[in-house]
Every structure is written in C-alpha cells, then in structure tokens.
Design an enzyme around this catalytic site. Structure first.
Site, PDB file in Angstrom:
ATOM      1  N   ASP A  99     -18.217  42.392 121.376  1.00  0.00           N
ATOM      2  CA  ASP A  99     -19.121  43.535 121.435  1.00  0.00           C
ATOM      3  C   ASP A  99     -20.469  43.107 120.848  1.00  0.00           C
ATOM      4  O   ASP A  99     -20.525  42.428 119.820  1.00  0.00           O
ATOM      5  CB  ASP A  99     -18.536  44.694 120.620  1.00  0.00           C
ATOM      6  CG  ASP A  99     -18.742  46.044 121.298  1.00  0.00           C
ATOM      7  OD1 ASP A  99     -19.901  46.350 121.630  1.00  0.00           O
ATOM      8  OD2 ASP A  99     -17.760  46.771 121.491  1.00  0.00           O
ATOM      9  N   ASP A 200     -23.465  47.172 123.729  1.00  0.00           N
ATOM     10  CA  ASP A 200     -23.479  48.565 123.271  1.00  0.00           C
ATOM     11  C   ASP A 200     -24.827  49.236 123.563  1.00  0.00           C
ATOM     12  O   ASP A 200     -25.881  48.678 123.243  1.00  0.00           O
ATOM     13  CB  ASP A 200     -23.229  48.559 121.757  1.00  0.00           C
ATOM     14  CG  ASP A 200     -22.923  49.939 121.198  1.00  0.00           C
ATOM     15  OD1 ASP A 200     -21.888  50.497 121.555  1.00  0.00           O
ATOM     16  OD2 ASP A 200     -23.729  50.440 120.392  1.00  0.00           O
ATOM     17  N   GLU A 258     -23.155  48.739 128.360  1.00  0.00           N
ATOM     18  CA  GLU A 258     -22.836  50.162 128.228  1.00  0.00           C
ATOM     19  C   GLU A 258     -24.148  50.909 128.431  1.00  0.00           C
ATOM     20  O   GLU A 258     -25.077  50.785 127.628  1.00  0.00           O
ATOM     21  CB  GLU A 258     -22.247  50.485 126.858  1.00  0.00           C
ATOM     22  CG  GLU A 258     -21.734  51.919 126.809  1.00  0.00           C
ATOM     23  CD  GLU A 258     -21.763  52.560 125.434  1.00  0.00           C
ATOM     24  OE1 GLU A 258     -21.014  53.512 125.207  1.00  0.00           O
ATOM     25  OE2 GLU A 258     -22.550  52.116 124.569  1.00  0.00           O
ATOM     26  N   HIS A 334     -12.734  53.646 123.554  1.00  0.00           N
ATOM     27  CA  HIS A 334     -12.598  54.160 122.185  1.00  0.00           C
ATOM     28  C   HIS A 334     -13.459  55.397 121.932  1.00  0.00           C
ATOM     29  O   HIS A 334     -13.407  55.961 120.846  1.00  0.00           O
ATOM     30  CB  HIS A 334     -12.978  53.052 121.203  1.00  0.00           C
ATOM     31  CG  HIS A 334     -14.405  52.632 121.365  1.00  0.00           C
ATOM     32  ND1 HIS A 334     -14.881  52.006 122.504  1.00  0.00           N
ATOM     33  CD2 HIS A 334     -15.475  52.781 120.556  1.00  0.00           C
ATOM     34  CE1 HIS A 334     -16.167  51.798 122.377  1.00  0.00           C
ATOM     35  NE2 HIS A 334     -16.561  52.249 121.210  1.00  0.00           N
ATOM     36  N   ASP A 335     -14.287  55.794 122.907  1.00  0.00           N
ATOM     37  CA  ASP A 335     -15.136  56.988 122.757  1.00  0.00           C
ATOM     38  C   ASP A 335     -14.618  58.176 123.565  1.00  0.00           C
ATOM     39  O   ASP A 335     -15.203  59.264 123.498  1.00  0.00           O
ATOM     40  CB  ASP A 335     -16.562  56.698 123.251  1.00  0.00           C
ATOM     41  CG  ASP A 335     -17.294  55.676 122.413  1.00  0.00           C
ATOM     42  OD1 ASP A 335     -16.984  55.558 121.205  1.00  0.00           O
ATOM     43  OD2 ASP A 335     -18.175  54.987 122.961  1.00  0.00           O
TER      44      ASP A 335
HETATM   45  O1  ISL Z   1     -19.125  58.978 122.322  1.00  0.00           O
HETATM   46  C1  ISL Z   1     -19.891  59.196 123.215  1.00  0.00           C
HETATM   47  C2  ISL Z   1     -19.526  59.859 124.452  1.00  0.00           C
HETATM   48  O2  ISL Z   1     -18.662  60.772 124.567  1.00  0.00           O
HETATM   49  C3  ISL Z   1     -21.252  58.716 123.323  1.00  0.00           C
HETATM   50  O3  ISL Z   1     -22.198  59.608 122.944  1.00  0.00           O
HETATM   51  C4  ISL Z   1     -21.384  57.393 122.612  1.00  0.00           C
HETATM   52  O4  ISL Z   1     -21.812  57.570 121.322  1.00  0.00           O
HETATM   53  C5  ISL Z   1     -22.356  56.559 123.390  1.00  0.00           C
HETATM   54  O5  ISL Z   1     -21.763  56.335 124.616  1.00  0.00           O
HETATM   55  C6  ISL Z   1     -22.626  55.230 122.723  1.00  0.00           C
HETATM   56  O6  ISL Z   1     -21.450  54.565 122.384  1.00  0.00           O
HETATM   57  C7  ISL Z   1     -21.513  53.322 121.756  1.00  0.00           C
HETATM   58  O7  ISL Z   1     -22.457  53.270 120.705  1.00  0.00           O
HETATM   59  C8  ISL Z   1     -22.207  54.074 119.565  1.00  0.00           C
HETATM   60  C9  ISL Z   1     -20.768  53.954 119.063  1.00  0.00           C
HETATM   61  O8  ISL Z   1     -20.503  54.988 118.157  1.00  0.00           O
HETATM   62  C10 ISL Z   1     -19.763  54.012 120.186  1.00  0.00           C
HETATM   63  O9  ISL Z   1     -18.466  53.822 119.700  1.00  0.00           O
HETATM   64  C11 ISL Z   1     -20.167  52.974 121.182  1.00  0.00           C
HETATM   65  O10 ISL Z   1     -19.236  52.827 122.229  1.00  0.00           O
HETATM   66  C12 ISL Z   1     -23.156  53.606 118.495  1.00  0.00           C
HETATM   67  O11 ISL Z   1     -23.038  52.227 118.323  1.00  0.00           O
END
Ligand code: ISL
Ligand code: CA
Length: 565
Positions: A99, A200, A258, A334-335
């Site tokens: 990541d 990310d 992402e 994971h989100d």
């Molecule tokens: O969780 C979310 C969607 O339902 C999003 O708002 C998410 O925060 C966004 O997609 C960004 O995600 C990534 O960056 C974030 C981190 O908290 C997430 O786990 C990661 O996947 C900040 O680094």
C-alpha cells in the site's frame, strides 16, 4: 490496446494485517501470522497479495497514518520478518503489492514534527499550512472523517490541512522536495523486491490554487464537501507522470490507484497503455448504488439499491473501458461492508448468494480482488453499541452527529451496522475455537459471533463451500482467456432479478446468468444468442448438463456460466 499483461490475468487477495492472523497472542494480527497462512493462500490459488499498510504508525487509522515509510509497525514485526514474508511469497510464485499512502502522513512522522515547529522550519512547506480567516478555519472544507478539514496548531498559530483525520496531515505535492522523498522511498521498496503498489486516494494529491471555499450544499453543517478542489486536481497528471517516469517505468510491476469519484473518461486517461499513469484503478460508482444522492449524511444515508442501477453502472464500466483502459473488480475491501450482507442474503442463502456474487464479479473484464474472509462468505457484524467499534471514521461520525448534533442514536447505529468499515475488520475466522483461531489473547476488535459456523477449517472440509467455489473460479480464469480478454454485452437490461451477460472472444461466447433474488424468476435466452455447442463451466446448484437453456426457472441466487460455440 489488447495486449497481454500478467496483471490482467492475475487474481489479487487483500490482507488487512491487523485482522488476519495473530502469531504472538497480543490480539493484533502480524507478519508472522501472514507467513503461517501462505499455504492457505496458495491453496486458494491467488497470484498477488495486496497488503494494507504495515509501516510504522500510531494507528489512528490502522496504518493509513504512517510515521515512518521505511520501517515496519512495532505490532506487526520487523523488517526481517517482512523480508521473510516476501521471500516466502516469491518461493510460492506469489507476488506482493504494498500500500502506498502518500496523500498524507501521520502527524507523528518526523517531517510533520519538524514542520509544525516554526514557520521557517525547512520542513514547513512539506505540508499545507494557512493562517485562519476571521478567527476561523482557512476555508469551509469538510474532512472525509467528519468536522473541519483544518486543524489549528498552537506553536505557530496556523492551521494545517487534513482531508482525513487530524492525525493525517496532507502532504504538499507542490513541493518538489516532497515528491523527491516519496519517489526515493518508492524506489527503496521496489529495490527490496516488491511487485507493485496500491495507491491510496491517489487522485487527491493536487489541490486547486488558493484553496477556495466550497459551495454550501449541506445546511446541516458548517463544513462542506470540497471535492471539486482536490479530486483529479490541476497538477495530478503532472505528478503521476513524473512518478511513472522516475520510478514506476523502471520495474515490471502492477499499480492500482484508489480513485474515488472518477468517471470512465478519467479512468481511460489514468490507465490507458499508451500514456496512462497506472495499470488499473478502483472506482466507487457501484459502491454508491445504495447511498441516497445528495444527503447531508453522505454514505451513511442508505437507500435500497436496484439491480437495474447496478446494471447501468457495471455495464458502463465494462463497455467503455474495453480495449481502452483496465479496471479492477471488487465488491469488498477494508472500507466496505461485507458483500454477502449487502448484495446477497447473509441468512438463509448465505452460501448460494456468496457464490452467485463471486460468479457475477469474476466473469467480468478486469482484475478481480478478493478481500480476506470474502472467500468463505464472512458477513457483517452488528455490535450492540458504539463502544465496540474501533474505526476512526465510525467514531468521528458518532461524535459529530449523535453527540454534537443530536441525531437518533438507534438510526445511526443501524447505519453503522449496514455500512461501517469495522464490518470488514473483525478478525479472520480460521476455525471454531475461541476467538475463531485468530489469536490466543484478546483480539483488538471482537470476533463476529457467527465464527462457529463460518470459518476456514469448515470451508476447507466442505467440498460445497464458498471457498472451493472461489478456487474453481480462479482456476477457470487461468484456463479460459475469454474471461480475461473477451468483450461484454448486457442481456435483459430491465430485469430487476436476473443479471445476465455475454462475453465474446474469437468464436467463443461466455454466457453468465445470475439471480440476485430469493425468488425463482424465469430466464429466457434472447434470440440473438445462437450456438451449436454448450458447456457448463460452473454453477452453484446441481445442473443437468443437457438441459436446454432457452428457458430456465432459476433457483434462489442461482448462478451458471456456459461456454458457447
Ligand atoms: O471509507 C470510505 C468509503 O466508504 C472512504 O471515504 C475512504 O475513506 C476513501 O475511499 C479513502 O480510503 C483510503 O484512504 C483513507 C483510509 O482511511 C482508507 O482505509 C483507505 O482505503 C485514508 O488513508
Ligand atoms: Ca500479534
């Protein structure tokens, strides 16, 4: 545009290390735990592992807040453990994707510790500092995790920008020293032998000059959604082209960005093989199919989703990227909540619907991602109160809307049960022993109480399990190039229960029929689909191979894939 690439033919497995396997009884998953389970992943047949962040971190956002990019989080192990993990993976023919979290660091990163000390510190300009406006924040932007995107800092009397939590200050990508540090760090990992990066929120790097106030769309809040000033910002492509030229282009790796809020045109710009800047991306449109548009609660305002909406979204991405870009296929990470709870039936038809969803996704064009536990049909969890939750997004939401604004706690808890990120973060369910075999200690977050029924040991023993079905889907992808390279055509556009589509490649067709309902709708083969031979490749119920497919009464959540010639 139709070139063969290893990353188009691969299946990726995402590990969220904190919740995967604890090897030393402290209740937190770790690198040694992952090493213990590599044979399991090899048995499943995945080619690539994407590891969520394992770098040094104070864990405000479970590793997405990095305090040292070139070392391992204490709880997860050491660099030596990591080297061993990479070695063990490569020995099994698996690749490792790390990541890359470079929109922000932790506020405990030494760059930020320096940066906040004084206005003339050499690291000041590594972050985005602004004076307040009329005793308030520099602008009205809202953080992704509730409240203002700005935090006041006593030492210098200025505010810093944090699009995520206040312990995740945004890096200033305008500063070429920041870019150089990041590129060197990436090179350091690539030279250690990794096989790629998951990037990310990579399309948030560039912020519009002047950081203007966002238009007021949410009357319920002082802070507003400012996406138009930082999503796909003005210098994003410059930064990513520089990254490609100085780092990525020198290695045979895969990259997946992402990228929230992208259109198919953006995706083609980012992923085309001529002058794109990443191999593939994660788009979010299908993840919003159950969100009420324009609501002040954002993703927490849930509406029932319609299959025809899902068809429009998925088909648009399938058709428009074909031959022009490349997409990732995912239903979980994971989100996101668990897909069987969200798009299937996690009670009576859990196994059938988990297999159906897997079929539906894995037969499309793109690189499929399996999130840990998805391959055994793990479900959402419904903890009884906010105290059980660990996710910073969930806790901040609760404090903002329930504690501060007085929303109905039951309503918000229900939304968290449906949508909260901790649904995906309960420990991996390995067996029916205490804490699901995840840890001998006390897990950092509770195990889903259904682990006695849903676990890896059970799934491996049962030849009709979701696990064995995934194994077969992964194998089919290796055996039939049409799954990777074929074109896509949607059938039965208006049907609210059946999702059917055809893939075409050379003189072959792949017919995919899935029933998204617990009823028994009748599938009628459209007249323009003609063939002389048919072969059943996979199905989630027993099927008589010779049965005609002109008309099929489908069983609840039934899925079938035929190869036609
Ligand atoms: O969780 C979310 C969607 O339902 C999003 O708002 C998410 O925060 C966004 O997609 C960004 O995600 C990534 O960056 C974030 C981190 O908290 C997430 O786990 C990661 O996947 C900040 O680094
Ligand atoms: Ca541990």
């Amino acid at each position: 545009p139709k070139t063969k690439q290893w990353w188009k033919e691969a299946v990726v497995y995402q590990i969220y290390p904190r919740s995967f396997k604890d090897s030393n009884g402290d209740g937190i998953g770790d690198l040694r735990g992952i090493i213990e389970k590599l044979d399991y992943l090899q048995e499943l047949g995945v080619d690539v592992v994407w590891l969520s962040p394992v770098y040094k971190s104070p864990n405000d956002d479970n590793g997405y807040d990095i305090s040292d990019y070139q070392d391992i989080m204490d709880e997860f192990g050491t660099l030596a453990d990591w080297d061993e993990l990479l070695h063990q993976m490569h020995a099994r023919g698996m690749k490792l994707v790390m990541d890359l979290v470079v929109n922000h660091t932790s506020d405990e990163h030494h760059w930020f510790i320096e940066s906040r000390k004084s206005k003339d510190n050499p690291y000041r300009d590594y972050y985005i500092w602004r004076p307040g406006k009329d005793g308030k924040e520099p602008n009205n932007w809202q953080s992704f995790f509730s409240g203002s995107a700005w935090q006041y800092d006593e030492a210098t009397g200025e505010y810093y920008l944090h699009l995520f939590s206040k312990k995740q200050p945004d890096l200033n990508w305008e500063n070429e020293k920041v870019r150089e540090e990041i590129f060197n760090m990436m090179t350091w990992w690539l030279d250690r032998g990794i096989d790629g990066f998951r990037m990310d929120v990579i399309n948030l790097l560039s912020k519009v000059e002047g950081l203007p106030d966002a238009p007021v769309t949410n009357l319920d809040d002082r802070y507003q959604w400012g996406g138009q000033y930082f999503v796909n910002g003005p210098k994003l492509m410059d930064y990513l082209r520089e990254m490609k030229e100085k780092v990525l282009s020198k290695y045979d790796i895969m990259t997946v960005g992402e990228t929230p809020m992208v259109t198919t045109d953006d995706a083609i710009r980012f992923t085309n093989e001529q002058d794109g800047v990443m191999n593939m991306l994660f788009q979010f449109e299908h993840m919003d199919v159950d969100t009420k548009p324009g609501s002040s609660l954002g993703k927490w305002d849930i509406q029932p989703w319609k299959l025809t909406d899902l068809k429009k979204i998925m088909s648009k991405w399938q058709v428009e990227l074909h031959g022009k870009g490349w997409n990732s296929l995912y239903l979980e990470n994971h989100d996101q909540p668990r897909s069987v709870s969200r798009f299937g039936d996690d009670k009576m038809y859990r196994v059938e619907s988990a297999k159906m969803l897997a079929t539906w996704l894995h037969m499309m064009q793109g690189t499929p991602y399996i999130y840990q536990g998805q391959e055994i049909g793990m479900t959402n969890v419904a903890f009884p109160s906010i105290e059980y939750y660990r996710d910073v997004e969930t806790i901040n939401l609760w404090n903002d809307v329930v504690v501060n604004k007085g929303y109905d706690p039951d309503k918000i808890l229900k939304a968290i049960h449906y949508r909260g990120r901790d649904n995906a973060r309960t420990p991996m369910q390995w067996d029916a022993t205490k804490h699901a075999g995840f840890t001998t200690g006390t897990p950092w977050i509770d195990v889903n109480p259904n682990y006695c029924d849903i676990n890896v040991e059970q799934a491996m023993k049962d030849e009709n399990s979701v696990f064995h079905y995934y194994k077969k889907l992964i194998r089919l992808r290796k055996e039939h190039p049409i799954i990777v390279y074929g074109s896509y055509e949607l059938l039965l556009e208006d049907d609210e229960q059946i999702y059917a589509y055809v893939r075409k490649f050379n003189d072959e067709q792949l017919l995919v029929i899935t029933n998204f309902s617990s009823e028994q709708p009748t599938f009628i083969l459209p007249a323009h689909i003609t063939f002389t031979e048919k072969q059943l490749l996979i199905s989630n119920y027993a099927v008589d191979e010779n049965e005609s497919i002109d008309t099929i009464v489908l069983k609840p959540y039934e899925a079938r894939v035929y190869k036609l010639k």
